[in-house]
Design an enzyme around this catalytic site. Structure first.
Site, PDB file in Angstrom:
ATOM      1  N   LYS A   1      -9.136   1.880  -1.511  1.00 30.71           N
ATOM      2  CA  LYS A   1      -8.462   1.362  -0.308  1.00 30.71           C
ATOM      3  C   LYS A   1      -9.485   1.174   0.819  1.00 30.71           C
ATOM      4  O   LYS A   1     -10.292   2.067   1.080  1.00 30.71           O
ATOM      5  CB  LYS A   1      -7.357   2.325   0.126  1.00 30.71           C
ATOM      6  CG  LYS A   1      -6.491   1.796   1.277  1.00 30.71           C
ATOM      7  CD  LYS A   1      -5.341   2.758   1.606  1.00 30.71           C
ATOM      8  CE  LYS A   1      -4.443   2.213   2.701  1.00 30.71           C
ATOM      9  NZ  LYS A   1      -3.339   3.107   3.062  1.00 30.71           N
TER      10      LYS A   1
ATOM     11  N   SER B   1       1.458   1.063   3.172  1.00 33.69           N
ATOM     12  CA  SER B   1       0.332   0.248   3.559  1.00 33.69           C
ATOM     13  C   SER B   1      -0.689   0.021   2.439  1.00 33.69           C
ATOM     14  O   SER B   1      -1.480  -0.918   2.508  1.00 33.69           O
ATOM     15  CB  SER B   1      -0.406   0.908   4.730  1.00 33.69           C
ATOM     16  OG  SER B   1      -0.971   2.136   4.324  1.00 33.69           O
TER      17      SER B   1
ATOM     18  N   SER C   1       2.942   5.603   2.431  1.00 34.51           N
ATOM     19  CA  SER C   1       2.056   4.470   2.105  1.00 34.51           C
ATOM     20  C   SER C   1       1.433   4.509   0.723  1.00 34.51           C
ATOM     21  O   SER C   1       0.751   3.549   0.334  1.00 34.51           O
ATOM     22  CB  SER C   1       0.937   4.364   3.146  1.00 34.51           C
ATOM     23  OG  SER C   1       1.418   3.773   4.326  1.00 34.51           O
TER      24      SER C   1
END
Lengths: 496, 99
Positions: free
Chosen positions: A79, A154, A178
């Site tokens: 990420k 997210s 998320s």
């Protein structure tokens, strides 16, 4: 079976046994990325040579007889909120476009030490604020099950990359859901470890009392292996827990719930939940009962107030954390024409560099922390946080784990909630309580909703540092359901 | 009655160091009003005697040992700076005209 369809555990064993090299495995995934990225857009940064260099180095370490972990040579999508020395890090924001961090996050460093090969940096909602990945400054990511829908957020680039077989593993961060919500809507496994169980050092901060790094994988065992690889005490993180990592891999290998007490959260069902989500959820509860678990209903009334409390606490912390983006030391600087003051340059830079959701949350947090409003908003939210933790504690006196749907609906269409913040926030309804209390929680696939044939996730919540219970129950559900389906849920996804 | 006025949003934007346009202020005033109305539900939980939690761990005042250790070099620390002069961050003027 092609290399990209293998599990991470299988790939690790094949590489360790000399059956295939880390370079070959990396190439197979890079080729897959070249093929499907135009449709999925999971990655913000890919550099084939940097990735192959890492794979070559792992092959050399293994040839030299170095003892590496079970995931040595296995690719991972990272990420883009974890800083990386050799790749740009943006947090999905224009304010950091092109920035090259001078150091590695602890999670990044541990991935490297364990011999994992980083394939690239994945897309996310700007500074991890969102539930759809549409808030990225660099465009939306598409759900591999239906390219017109969101992959959750997210950590939507990370969930989409794993669901699209671009990577067997990926990293995420979970502040209000998320990791779990994107895992749920893409039909994969996503785990939020106990807060403090995985290091925040080098993780670009959103809400420091809630942010927790965790793994994504296509099965429960792979997720456990990845969590074990990057978790554990880190003196560089002042809220790191100085305790051994719970025995998550062992638990994932022991899918047995006989005699376990499972609490069904009464407040998380009913109005606002998609019928197909509730149908799969109720079947999963029956399944657990048929596997020998004792199921009881548990009421946690304050969980209904978790969402409003979160949307005071998280924005308050974000308004403070994002003050560091001041246009002075790194990142974007706008309007510095020699006549403007530092304060004017700061305000112009932040207006140009932050997207709408970040601006909303910074202002909301500033409001909640203002004198005159502090007690009614931030102060009261912190008290609600205590009440929610107490309700969890009371529940865990009666049961070993709690279950709920991971999110009230399946993946929604791109654009549907983009300009309706409150509708977007509802995606995190069931995941937020575990963040506020710092508990462990996992999402595992539990079927497809009848209305739209899209994945549904079951959330399993466990007490602080009882992460292993999430894996044990998750593995039992996975084993039983894969037996019924004749393979993983993801095998039902359309070809890209 | 609205929970927050446009003037208050303009004040928040100033405090937040966000140079917003008039259109943006109108837009955010409407949205923040709806959000604040929703989050005000925290008042429904009776919590007068409940202590607040700032985080979930039983930790206070965590210090590291006061030992010299490796840190970033000046080159590394300045590597992402928008402007550099003499091994320092170069910034716009920080004092008002009258100073």
């Amino acid at each position: 079976m092609s290399l990209i369809r293998k599990t991470a555990a299988e790939l690790g064993a094949m590489i360790a046994g000399g059956e295939v090299s880390a370079v070959e495995v990396a190439e197979a995934h890079l080729d897959r990325m070249a093929e499907v990225e135009p449709k999925v857009q999971a990655f913000l940064h890919v550099d084939r040579e940097t990735t192959l260099d890492q794979a070559r180095a792992v092959d050399a370490r293994l040839r030299a007889g170095e003892k590496l972990g079970p995931l040595a040579g296995v690719p991972v999508a990272h990420k883009d909120i974890f800083v990386t020395r050799d790749m740009p890090t943006t947090a999905g924001s224009k304010i950091l476009e092109g920035w090259r961090p001078p150091y590695d996050a602890t999670v990044t460093a541990r991935l490297r030490a364990a011999g994992l090969v980083i394939l690239g940096k994945t897309n996310l909602d700007e500074f991890a604020m969102g539930s759809s990945t549409e808030n990225s400054a660099f465009g939306a990511t598409h759900n591999p099950w239906d390219l017109t829908r969101v992959p959750g957020g997210s950590s939507g680039g990370s969930s989409a990359a794993v669901a699209a077989y671009e990577a067997p593993l990926s990293t995420g961060t979970d502040t209000g859901g998320s990791i779990r919500q994107p895992a749920s809507v893409t039909g994969i496994v996503g785990m939020k470890p106990t807060y403090g169980g995985s290091s925040r050092y080098g993780l670009i901060a959103f809400a420091s009392s809630l942010d927790t790094p965790g793994p994504f994988a296509r099965n429960v065992l792979d997720a456990a292996l990845l969590q074990e690889a990057f978790s554990g005490y880190d003196p560089m993180d002042s809220t790191s827990v100085d305790q051994p990592v719970p025995a998550v891999v062992e638990a994932a290998r022991n899918p047995d719930v006989a005699g376990m007490r499972i609490g069904v959260v009464k407040e998380f069902a009913g109005e606002g939940y998609q019928p197909g989500v509730l149908a799969r959820y109720n079947e999963a509860i029956q399944l657990l009962e048929s596997l020998g678990a004792k199921v009881v209903e548990i009421s946690c009334p304050a969980f209904r107030t978790a969402l409003p409390a979160y949307y005071l606490i998280a924005p308050s912390e974000c308004s403070s954390n994002l003050a560091r983006f001041d246009a002075m030391r790194y990142g974007l600087r706008v309007g510095d024409d020699g006549t403007r003051s530092a304060e004017e340059v700061m305000a112009l830079t932040r207006a140009a560099g932050f997207g709408p959701e970040v601006k909303r949350r910074v202002m909301l947090g500033t409001y909640a922390l203002s004198s005159g409003y502090y007690d009614a908003y931030y102060g009261q939210a912190q008290k609600v946080r205590t009440v929610i933790s107490r309700e969890f504690e009371a529940a865990y006196e009666q049961v070993d784990v709690l279950v709920s749907p991971t999110t009230p609906t399946t993946a929604f269409p791109i654009g549907e909630r983009a300009d309706d913040p409150m509708a977007m926030y509802l995606a995190d309804l069931c995941t937020i309580p575990s963040n506020l209390a710092g508990n462990a929680a996992i999402s595992v696939p539990c079927g497809l909703a009848d209305e739209d044939n899209l994945p549904v996730g079951l959330q399993i919540m466990a007490p602080v540092l009882a992460d292993d219970r999430c894996y044990r129950v998750g593995a039992a559900v996975e084993k039983a359901l894969e037996g019924r389906w004749g393979g993983p849920l993801l095998a039902k996804a359309p070809e890209l | 009655m609205s929970a927050i006025t446009r003037d208050e949003v303009a004040h928040l934007a100033r405090l937040s160091r966000l140079a917003l346009t008039n259109d943006e202020l109108d837009h955010y005033a409407t949205q923040l009003d709806a959000i604040i109305e929703a989050v005000a539900k925290v008042s429904e939980v009776a919590a007068v005697d409940v202590p607040p939690s700032s985080h979930a761990l039983p930790l206070t005042n965590v210090f590291r040992a006061d030992e010299v250790r490796q840190c970033l070099t000046p080159e590394q620390a300045l590597s992402g700076a928008p402007a550099v002069e003499d091994d320092r961050f170069r910034v716009p003027r920080i004092l008002g005209e009258e100073a």
